[in-house]
Scaffold this active site. Structure first.
Site, PDB file in Angstrom:
ATOM      1  N   ARG A  77       0.676  -1.051  -0.122  1.00 25.06           N
ATOM      2  CA  ARG A  77       0.082   0.096   0.104  1.00 25.06           C
ATOM      3  C   ARG A  77       0.827   1.129   0.154  1.00 25.06           C
ATOM      4  O   ARG A  77       0.581   2.219  -0.540  1.00 25.06           O
ATOM      5  CB  ARG A  77      -0.963   0.012   1.333  1.00 25.06           C
ATOM      6  CG  ARG A  77      -1.918   1.213   1.161  1.00 25.06           C
ATOM      7  CD  ARG A  77      -2.892   1.044   2.390  1.00 25.06           C
ATOM      8  NE  ARG A  77      -2.226   1.083   3.680  1.00 25.06           N
ATOM      9  CZ  ARG A  77      -2.987   1.311   4.945  1.00 25.06           C
ATOM     10  NH1 ARG A  77      -4.371   0.884   4.713  1.00 25.06           N
ATOM     11  NH2 ARG A  77      -2.457   1.153   6.020  1.00 25.06           N
ATOM     12  N   LEU A 105      -7.459   3.079   2.831  1.00 23.71           N
ATOM     13  CA  LEU A 105      -6.317   4.239   2.418  1.00 23.71           C
ATOM     14  C   LEU A 105      -5.445   4.345   3.872  1.00 23.71           C
ATOM     15  O   LEU A 105      -6.356   4.315   4.849  1.00 23.71           O
ATOM     16  CB  LEU A 105      -6.837   5.579   2.010  1.00 23.71           C
ATOM     17  CG  LEU A 105      -7.499   5.400   0.620  1.00 23.71           C
ATOM     18  CD1 LEU A 105      -8.090   6.744  -0.018  1.00 23.71           C
ATOM     19  CD2 LEU A 105      -6.381   5.101  -0.527  1.00 23.71           C
ATOM     20  N   HIS A 121     -21.357   5.733   0.499  1.00 23.27           N
ATOM     21  CA  HIS A 121     -21.649   4.299   1.013  1.00 23.27           C
ATOM     22  C   HIS A 121     -23.043   4.098   1.063  1.00 23.27           C
ATOM     23  O   HIS A 121     -23.956   5.028   1.120  1.00 23.27           O
ATOM     24  CB  HIS A 121     -21.016   4.416   2.687  1.00 23.27           C
ATOM     25  CG  HIS A 121     -21.132   3.431   3.556  1.00 23.27           C
ATOM     26  ND1 HIS A 121     -20.411   2.456   3.369  1.00 23.27           N
ATOM     27  CD2 HIS A 121     -21.962   2.866   4.345  1.00 23.27           C
ATOM     28  CE1 HIS A 121     -20.740   1.410   3.971  1.00 23.27           C
ATOM     29  NE2 HIS A 121     -21.735   1.828   4.909  1.00 23.27           N
TER      30      HIS A 121
HETATM   31  C1  GRF Z   1     -22.021   1.592  -4.274  1.00 26.83           C
HETATM   32  O1  GRF Z   1     -22.906   0.935  -3.632  1.00 26.83           O
HETATM   33  C2  GRF Z   1     -20.852   2.444  -3.073  1.00 26.83           C
HETATM   34  O2  GRF Z   1     -21.877   3.140  -2.401  1.00 26.83           O
HETATM   35  C3  GRF Z   1     -20.241   1.638  -2.547  1.00 26.83           C
HETATM   36  O3  GRF Z   1     -19.809   0.375  -3.606  1.00 26.83           O
HETATM   37  C4  GRF Z   1     -20.780   0.516  -4.543  1.00 26.83           C
HETATM   38  C5  GRF Z   1     -19.948   0.783  -6.080  1.00 26.83           C
HETATM   39  O4  GRF Z   1     -20.826   0.713  -7.017  1.00 26.83           O
HETATM   40  N1  GRF Z   1     -19.166   2.043  -1.874  1.00 26.83           N
HETATM   41  P1  GRF Z   1     -20.250   1.129  -8.323  1.00 26.83           P
HETATM   42  O5  GRF Z   1     -18.911   0.421  -8.669  1.00 26.83           O
HETATM   43  O6  GRF Z   1     -20.252   2.663  -8.378  1.00 26.83           O
HETATM   44  O7  GRF Z   1     -21.317   0.619  -9.346  1.00 26.83           O
END
Ligand code: GRF
Length: 200
Positions: A77, A105, A121
């Site tokens: 990382r 991160l 999220h």
């Molecule tokens: C979404 O549900 C986001 O909230 C989460 O991961 C998913 C990603 O979806 N963190 P995408 O790759 O943007 O279609």
């Protein structure tokens, strides 16, 4: 940081805030952010897509729109983050949008870009941090779920909330159908949250 973003937009007239989007998978949020960035009055331009996964489906959106992308192996990382920092500085990126980026991160990376990293999220934070949010919400018979855009802090899914969208969970919802419903809202919420951060 928010104030600096705002003054940059004001003082430079049409100049847009340069963003980088970090993805690991499908990239539907990346796609929606690219469309947002292409709108005439959009305050951002997406200059760089970063991924930890060379097979991330979302990388194709960057290619379609000729946005440069870089894939970094996160096995080490520290090295990956060093390379990312150098790319970000080179491209004068002012805002980082995590969109389905599955790596955590480091504290020092986050500190380096304090107030400049956003994440989306799929839950109503502070509820259901981490993974399997939809499954856990359904198992707990929640009436509502939704999505949250927040600043990234060193604690997982815990930074200051910028915007949330609440949706009702129906008794017919499955993990899949709920994920689909929430994703539609995510695609609207992320651009709104970016506008909010830039105008703060
Ligand atoms: C979404 O549900 C986001 O909230 C989460 O991961 C998913 C990603 O979806 N963190 P995408 O790759 O943007 O279609």
């Amino acid at each position: 940081m928010e104030i600096r973003l705002n003054s940059m937009v004001q003082s430079t007239g049409l100049k847009k805030v340069k963003c980088s989007v970090f993805i690991s998978g499908t990239g539907s949020n990346l796609k929606s952010l690219i469309h947002f960035s292409k709108k005439k009055n959009s305050p951002i331009s997406i200059e760089l897509i970063i991924s930890d996964n060379a097979n991330a489906k979302g990388l194709k959106f960057g290619k379609i729109f000729k946005i440069s992308n870089k894939v970094f192996n996160f096995k080490n990382r520290l090295i990956a983050e060093k390379k990312i920092i150098s790319e970000i500085k080179k491209k004068k990126i002012k805002l980082i949008c995590l969109a389905g980026f599955m790596k955590i991160l480091s504290k020092s990376f986050i500190k380096n870009f304090k107030g400049k990293i956003l994440n989306i999220h799929p839950s109503l934070l502070p509820k259901y941090k981490g993974l399997y949010t939809h499954k856990r919400a359904i198992l707990n018979r929640e009436k509502y779920s939704g999505c949250t855009v927040h600043f990234v802090s060193s604690r997982l899914d815990s930074g200051k909330i910028i915007l949330q969208k609440k949706i009702r969970i129906s008794k017919f919802d499955t993990t899949k159908s709920l994920a689909r419903k929430i994703l539609i809202q995510e695609h609207k919420l992320y651009p709104e949250a970016i506008r909010k951060v830039i105008s703060l």
